[in-house]
Design a protein around this motif. Sequence first.
Motif, mmCIF file in Angstrom:
data_model
loop_
_atom_site.group_PDB
_atom_site.id
_atom_site.type_symbol
_atom_site.label_atom_id
_atom_site.label_comp_id
_atom_site.label_asym_id
_atom_site.label_seq_id
_atom_site.Cartn_x
_atom_site.Cartn_y
_atom_site.Cartn_z
ATOM 1 N N PRO A 15 0.830 -1.205 0.000
ATOM 2 C CA PRO A 15 0.000 0.000 0.000
ATOM 3 C C PRO A 15 0.865 1.255 0.000
ATOM 4 O O PRO A 15 1.882 1.316 0.672
ATOM 5 C CB PRO A 15 -0.803 -0.093 1.295
ATOM 6 C CG PRO A 15 -0.447 -1.359 1.936
ATOM 7 C CD PRO A 15 0.655 -2.004 1.169
ATOM 8 N N THR A 16 0.455 2.207 -0.777
ATOM 9 C CA THR A 16 1.151 3.484 -0.810
ATOM 10 C C THR A 16 0.249 4.527 -0.165
ATOM 11 O O THR A 16 -0.915 4.262 0.133
ATOM 12 C CB THR A 16 1.449 3.913 -2.264
ATOM 13 O OG1 THR A 16 0.194 4.098 -2.929
ATOM 14 C CG2 THR A 16 2.287 2.880 -2.985
ATOM 15 N N ARG A 18 -1.038 6.938 -1.601
ATOM 16 C CA ARG A 18 -2.126 7.180 -2.544
ATOM 17 C C ARG A 18 -3.221 6.115 -2.419
ATOM 18 O O ARG A 18 -4.405 6.434 -2.424
ATOM 19 C CB ARG A 18 -1.563 7.204 -3.958
ATOM 20 C CG ARG A 18 -2.583 7.535 -4.999
ATOM 21 C CD ARG A 18 -1.933 7.628 -6.348
ATOM 22 N NE ARG A 18 -2.938 7.796 -7.363
ATOM 23 C CZ ARG A 18 -2.709 7.723 -8.628
ATOM 24 N NH1 ARG A 18 -1.487 7.481 -9.066
ATOM 25 N NH2 ARG A 18 -3.671 7.882 -9.494
ATOM 26 N N THR A 19 -2.831 4.832 -2.314
ATOM 27 C CA THR A 19 -3.846 3.787 -2.178
ATOM 28 C C THR A 19 -4.559 3.895 -0.833
ATOM 29 O O THR A 19 -5.746 3.623 -0.746
ATOM 30 C CB THR A 19 -3.256 2.374 -2.355
ATOM 31 O OG1 THR A 19 -2.233 2.161 -1.392
ATOM 32 C CG2 THR A 19 -2.709 2.159 -3.738
ATOM 33 N N GLU A 20 -3.825 4.289 0.194
ATOM 34 C CA GLU A 20 -4.465 4.476 1.501
ATOM 35 C C GLU A 20 -5.486 5.614 1.437
ATOM 36 O O GLU A 20 -6.564 5.510 2.020
ATOM 37 C CB GLU A 20 -3.417 4.762 2.581
ATOM 38 C CG GLU A 20 -2.555 3.575 2.929
ATOM 39 C CD GLU A 20 -3.348 2.388 3.458
ATOM 40 O OE1 GLU A 20 -4.301 2.593 4.247
ATOM 41 O OE2 GLU A 20 -3.030 1.255 3.075
ATOM 42 N N GLY A 22 -7.125 6.529 -1.217
ATOM 43 C CA GLY A 22 -8.243 5.999 -1.985
ATOM 44 C C GLY A 22 -9.140 5.097 -1.151
ATOM 45 O O GLY A 22 -10.370 5.191 -1.206
ATOM 46 N N ARG A 23 -8.549 4.239 -0.362
ATOM 47 C CA ARG A 23 -9.319 3.343 0.511
ATOM 48 C C ARG A 23 -10.104 4.150 1.539
ATOM 49 O O ARG A 23 -11.274 3.884 1.805
ATOM 50 C CB ARG A 23 -8.387 2.355 1.201
ATOM 51 C CG ARG A 23 -9.116 1.260 1.955
ATOM 52 C CD ARG A 23 -8.183 0.193 2.477
ATOM 53 N NE ARG A 23 -7.526 -0.503 1.377
ATOM 54 C CZ ARG A 23 -6.208 -0.554 1.187
ATOM 55 N NH1 ARG A 23 -5.390 0.045 2.038
ATOM 56 N NH2 ARG A 23 -5.685 -1.202 0.176
ATOM 57 N N ASN A 44 -15.392 -2.436 -4.763
ATOM 58 C CA ASN A 44 -14.252 -2.897 -5.560
ATOM 59 C C ASN A 44 -14.628 -4.145 -6.349
ATOM 60 O O ASN A 44 -13.957 -5.169 -6.297
ATOM 61 C CB ASN A 44 -13.036 -3.159 -4.667
ATOM 62 C CG ASN A 44 -12.641 -1.918 -3.908
ATOM 63 O OD1 ASN A 44 -12.598 -0.829 -4.457
ATOM 64 N ND2 ASN A 44 -12.379 -2.073 -2.628
ATOM 65 N N ASP A 53 -15.921 0.973 -8.193
ATOM 66 C CA ASP A 53 -15.625 1.296 -6.799
ATOM 67 C C ASP A 53 -16.729 0.803 -5.866
ATOM 68 O O ASP A 53 -16.471 0.094 -4.897
ATOM 69 C CB ASP A 53 -15.425 2.799 -6.603
ATOM 70 C CG ASP A 53 -14.165 3.313 -7.266
ATOM 71 O OD1 ASP A 53 -13.254 2.501 -7.542
ATOM 72 O OD2 ASP A 53 -14.076 4.535 -7.504
#
Length: 134
Positions: A15-16, A18-20, A22-23, A44, A53
């Motif tokens: 996880p980056t 950015r993904t965090e 988004g989540r 998802n 999403d």
Amino acid sequence: MPRIPWPWRSRRRAPTERTELGRWGEDLATRELKRRKYRILGRNVRVGRGELDIVAADRDETVFVEVKTRRDQTFGGARAALTHAKSRRLERLAQTYLRQHPDRAGPYRIDVVAIDVDPTGDYTVDVIPNAVQL
């Protein structure tokens, strides 16, 4: 000489930030949609080569929700992040989903939840019904 597979190809990405983000945005969007009495059918959801999403129901309509979370207003923020190409892709994914789930046949629409986060950490959640005109 035998080919050795690259280790990062077989593993999920770490996880980056950015993904965090988004989540976190999807979690926030889900809570807001539930508050508005949407029934969440899935998150998802993989459809062919793409992903939806959030899939929800609002009264008798199936609603496909695209979540856009942005920290930066440089390019217009979360509302401006839905491009024409992304809109077309969402339409195709929605139609594929409906073909795969004939029980959901009937009216549908595509909504967008735009979440803008300012530098202080405050945020706004904007639900845009029927954001993609079919």
